[in-house]
Design an enzyme around this catalytic site. Sequence first.
Site, PDB file in Angstrom:
ATOM      1  N   TRP A 158       0.815  -1.219   0.000  1.00  0.00           N
ATOM      2  CA  TRP A 158       0.000   0.000   0.000  1.00  0.00           C
ATOM      3  C   TRP A 158       0.849   1.269   0.000  1.00  0.00           C
ATOM      4  CZ3 TRP A 158       1.841   2.357   4.187  1.00  0.00           C
ATOM      5  CH2 TRP A 158       2.295   1.561   5.246  1.00  0.00           C
ATOM      6  N   ASN A 159       2.163   1.175   0.276  1.00  0.00           N
ATOM      7  CA  ASN A 159       2.904   2.444   0.485  1.00  0.00           C
ATOM      8  C   ASN A 159       3.196   3.207  -0.813  1.00  0.00           C
ATOM      9  OD1 ASN A 159       4.811   0.541  -0.259  1.00  0.00           O
ATOM     10  ND2 ASN A 159       6.386   1.315   1.123  1.00  0.00           N
ATOM     11  N   LYS A 182      -2.367  -8.497  -7.636  1.00  0.00           N
ATOM     12  CA  LYS A 182      -3.203  -8.405  -6.435  1.00  0.00           C
ATOM     13  C   LYS A 182      -2.709  -7.220  -5.620  1.00  0.00           C
ATOM     14  CE  LYS A 182      -2.969  -9.590  -2.298  1.00  0.00           C
ATOM     15  NZ  LYS A 182      -3.643  -8.407  -1.749  1.00  0.00           N
ATOM     16  N   ALA A 184      -2.704  -4.276  -2.572  1.00  0.00           N
ATOM     17  CA  ALA A 184      -2.977  -4.315  -1.134  1.00  0.00           C
ATOM     18  C   ALA A 184      -4.438  -3.944  -0.890  1.00  0.00           C
ATOM     19  CB  ALA A 184      -2.054  -3.340  -0.412  1.00  0.00           C
ATOM     20  N   SER A 236       6.254  -7.206   3.251  1.00  0.00           N
ATOM     21  CA  SER A 236       7.022  -7.562   4.446  1.00  0.00           C
ATOM     22  C   SER A 236       7.861  -8.817   4.211  1.00  0.00           C
ATOM     23  CB  SER A 236       6.065  -7.795   5.615  1.00  0.00           C
ATOM     24  OG  SER A 236       5.240  -8.903   5.325  1.00  0.00           O
ATOM     25  N   GLU A 257      10.902  -7.994  -3.064  1.00  0.00           N
ATOM     26  CA  GLU A 257      11.431  -6.718  -2.586  1.00  0.00           C
ATOM     27  C   GLU A 257      10.831  -6.541  -1.201  1.00  0.00           C
ATOM     28  OE1 GLU A 257      11.824  -3.411  -1.439  1.00  0.00           O
ATOM     29  OE2 GLU A 257      10.626  -2.557  -3.061  1.00  0.00           O
ATOM     30  N   CYS A 291      10.410   1.321   2.365  1.00  0.00           N
ATOM     31  CA  CYS A 291      11.372   0.277   2.741  1.00  0.00           C
ATOM     32  C   CYS A 291      12.805   0.792   2.677  1.00  0.00           C
ATOM     33  CB  CYS A 291      11.182  -0.952   1.864  1.00  0.00           C
ATOM     34  SG  CYS A 291      11.092  -0.516   0.137  1.00  0.00           S
ATOM     35  N   GLU A 390      12.098  -2.874  11.362  1.00  0.00           N
ATOM     36  CA  GLU A 390      11.784  -1.834  10.385  1.00  0.00           C
ATOM     37  C   GLU A 390      10.691  -0.978  11.021  1.00  0.00           C
ATOM     38  OE1 GLU A 390      10.029  -3.268   6.718  1.00  0.00           O
ATOM     39  OE2 GLU A 390      10.955  -1.619   5.641  1.00  0.00           O
TER      40      GLU A 390
HETATM   41  P1  ADP Z   1       2.080  -4.833   5.340  1.00  0.00           P
HETATM   42  O1  ADP Z   1       2.195  -5.484   6.672  1.00  0.00           O
HETATM   43  O2  ADP Z   1       2.895  -3.623   5.196  1.00  0.00           O
HETATM   44  O3  ADP Z   1       0.677  -4.641   4.849  1.00  0.00           O
HETATM   45  P2  ADP Z   1       2.314  -7.258   3.867  1.00  0.00           P
HETATM   46  O4  ADP Z   1       3.545  -7.986   3.485  1.00  0.00           O
HETATM   47  O5  ADP Z   1       1.402  -7.897   4.857  1.00  0.00           O
HETATM   48  O6  ADP Z   1       2.783  -5.838   4.322  1.00  0.00           O
HETATM   49  O7  ADP Z   1       1.430  -6.936   2.574  1.00  0.00           O
HETATM   50  C1  ADP Z   1       1.959  -6.726   1.278  1.00  0.00           C
HETATM   51  C2  ADP Z   1       1.042  -7.387   0.268  1.00  0.00           C
HETATM   52  O8  ADP Z   1       1.017  -8.784   0.535  1.00  0.00           O
HETATM   53  C3  ADP Z   1      -0.414  -6.932   0.316  1.00  0.00           C
HETATM   54  O9  ADP Z   1      -0.929  -6.923  -1.007  1.00  0.00           O
HETATM   55  C4  ADP Z   1      -1.084  -8.020   1.140  1.00  0.00           C
HETATM   56  O10 ADP Z   1      -2.474  -8.151   0.886  1.00  0.00           O
HETATM   57  C5  ADP Z   1      -0.327  -9.233   0.637  1.00  0.00           C
HETATM   58  N1  ADP Z   1      -0.388 -10.402   1.529  1.00  0.00           N
HETATM   59  C6  ADP Z   1      -0.386 -10.438   2.882  1.00  0.00           C
HETATM   60  N2  ADP Z   1      -0.465 -11.714   3.329  1.00  0.00           N
HETATM   61  C7  ADP Z   1      -0.519 -12.510   2.227  1.00  0.00           C
HETATM   62  C8  ADP Z   1      -0.621 -13.925   1.991  1.00  0.00           C
HETATM   63  N3  ADP Z   1      -0.677 -14.784   3.003  1.00  0.00           N
HETATM   64  N4  ADP Z   1      -0.642 -14.371   0.723  1.00  0.00           N
HETATM   65  C9  ADP Z   1      -0.589 -13.509  -0.317  1.00  0.00           C
HETATM   66  N5  ADP Z   1      -0.503 -12.168  -0.173  1.00  0.00           N
HETATM   67  C10 ADP Z   1      -0.460 -11.666   1.078  1.00  0.00           C
END
Ligand code: ADP
Length: 489
Positions: A158-159, A182, A184, A236, A257, A291, A390
Site C-alpha cells: 500500500w505504500n 493483487k 494491497a 514484508s 522486494e 522500505c 523496520e
Molecule cells: P504490510 O504489513 O505492510 O501490509 P504485507 O507484506 O502484509 O505488508 O502486505 C503486502 C502485500 O502482501 C499486500 O498486497 C497483502 O495483501 C499481501 N499479503 C499479505 N499476506 C498474504 C498472503 N498470506 N498471501 C498472499 N498475499 C499476502
Amino acid sequence: MSVTDRLDDKSLFRTDSFIDGQWVSGEGGVDVLNPANNAVIATVGDVGEAGARKAVAAATRAFESWKKVSPFERARLLMNWYKLIHENAKDLATLITLEMGKVHKEAQGEVIYGASFIEWSAEEGKRVHGETLSTPFPSSRGWTIRQPIGVVGCITPWNFPNAMITRKCAPALAAGCTMVIKPAPETPLSALALAELARRAGIPDGVFNVVCGDAPAIGGVLTSSSDVRMVGFTGSTAVGKLLMKQAASTVKRVALELGGNAPFIVMDDADIEKAADGVIASKFRVSGQTCVSANRIIAQPAIADKLVAALEARISKLKAGDGFASDTDVGPLIHMTAVSRVDKLVSQAREQGARIVTGGKSLADELGGSFYAPTLIDGADPSLDVSCSEIFGPVCSVYRAESEADIIKLANDTPYGLAAYIYTNDVGRVHRLSEGIEYGMIGINAPMVGAASTPFGGVKESGIGREGGKWGVEEFTELKYVLLGGVEG
Ligand code: ADP
C-alpha cells in the site's frame, strides 16, 4: 466529499476487479479508509480464489498472442498507457492521497516516478537480445535467445499504490509477459484506475488483470498454479518468506522486494547541514513508510551532538496533517494499528533510558486520523526493537560509532540489506564503507536512490532480484541456449 467529487475523470473510480478486459464484482466487500480521518471512502468486492483462477486463465490465453506482438508494438501500447497516466496524473495522485494518506505533492511525484518505468521499459523491451557463443564442436554454432517467462503474478503493498505496480508491470509487459496483479486491500483504487487507463491505452484483454480480495486465497492461486511462471512481490519479509515457500511447490521464479532497516552513516568530515537535510528527505517521506527509509542514523562521536541539534531543529518544525493541506509535511500512517505499533517501539526505547529529543506520541486524538508525531530518539540501545526492526513510521534514532570497522559492524547488524546512506567527502571512506556494508543500494551524499534506469533491490532478507534498468526487464525473461550441429555439412 466523496471520491468522485474530487476527480476530474469520475470513471477512474473503480471498485470492481479487472479480469480479461471486464469489470468483475466480487462477494461482500472490503472497506477502503482514508487514513487522514479513518472514514470509509469505498468498498471493493472480493473475487477470491475463483477470480484469481479466472484471471490466471485469461493471462495464460493472452500470453500466447502477447508474446508474439513485436516489442515495437508493445512499446507503442505502453507509451499510450504512459501518456494517459501523465494526462490523468492529478486524479491518480488524488486517489493515492485519499487511500493511503500520502502528502499530495509526494503522491504527484509517485505518479510521475511510476510512469517513468513504463517509458524506460517500453524502450528497453526493444533491446532484449541474445548472444552467439563459441562451442567445442567444430561443426556447430551456438546462441542464446531471451524469451518472456510467461504469466506473472504480482502482489503489491500500500505504500506506493501506483508505482509498485508500474515498476513490476512495465518491464514484464515490455518483455512479453502477461500479469495478474493483487493490490494491497488498503489501496485497490490506484491499481484499478491504472487498469482502466491500460484498457484505454489498447493493452489487449487478459494481458493486465487486477484481482482484489482475500490475500491468502489469491496468493495461494498465484504461487501454486503451474500456469504462473513467476511471482513478483513487494511487502514484508514475513509474507515474502511465506510466498517463497509456497512458490517452491512449482519451482517458480520469485522476485522479492522486502523490508529494510537502512543505516544513515554520517562521518565527521561530512557537511552536517546537508546530512540533516538528507535524513529529513529519506526518513519523513511517506511518513517514514518506505522500505528505503533511514532507520538508524550512525554518527561519528565528534559530530553526533551537532547532528542531533540540526535534526531536532528540523524535525520539531515538521507539520503533521491531512495530505491535501498545503502546509502538511508529514501525512498520517496507514491505519491505527500502525500508530500503536510505532508508539510501542518508542515507549520501549523511552523505558530503556533513551532520550526522546522531539515527538514521541500519537497525534490520533489531536488530528482525528492515524497520525504520529515526527520523532527523534538519541541514545537508544542497538539491541532494542526500535533499532532492530523496520520502524515504518516517522521515527529515527541516532547511534554513535567511531572507527570504520565499528560503523560497518553496526550497519550490518541486521538481517536486512536494502538501502543505506553514507555522508562523507572523503573518497577513501566512500570506497571502504560502500564495499564494507552489505546493502543492495547505497546513496553517497544522496538521500534517494531509486530511478527507472537503476537497479532497485536488496541482499540478505531484503529480497531477491532487481527492479529497474536493463536488469528489471531481464528478470521477466528466460535465457534459452540453442545449439545447431552439422554446420560443415
Ligand atoms: P504490510 O504489513 O505492510 O501490509 P504485507 O507484506 O502484509 O505488508 O502486505 C503486502 C502485500 O502482501 C499486500 O498486497 C497483502 O495483501 C499481501 N499479503 C499479505 N499476506 C498474504 C498472503 N498470506 N498471501 C498472499 N498475499 C499476502
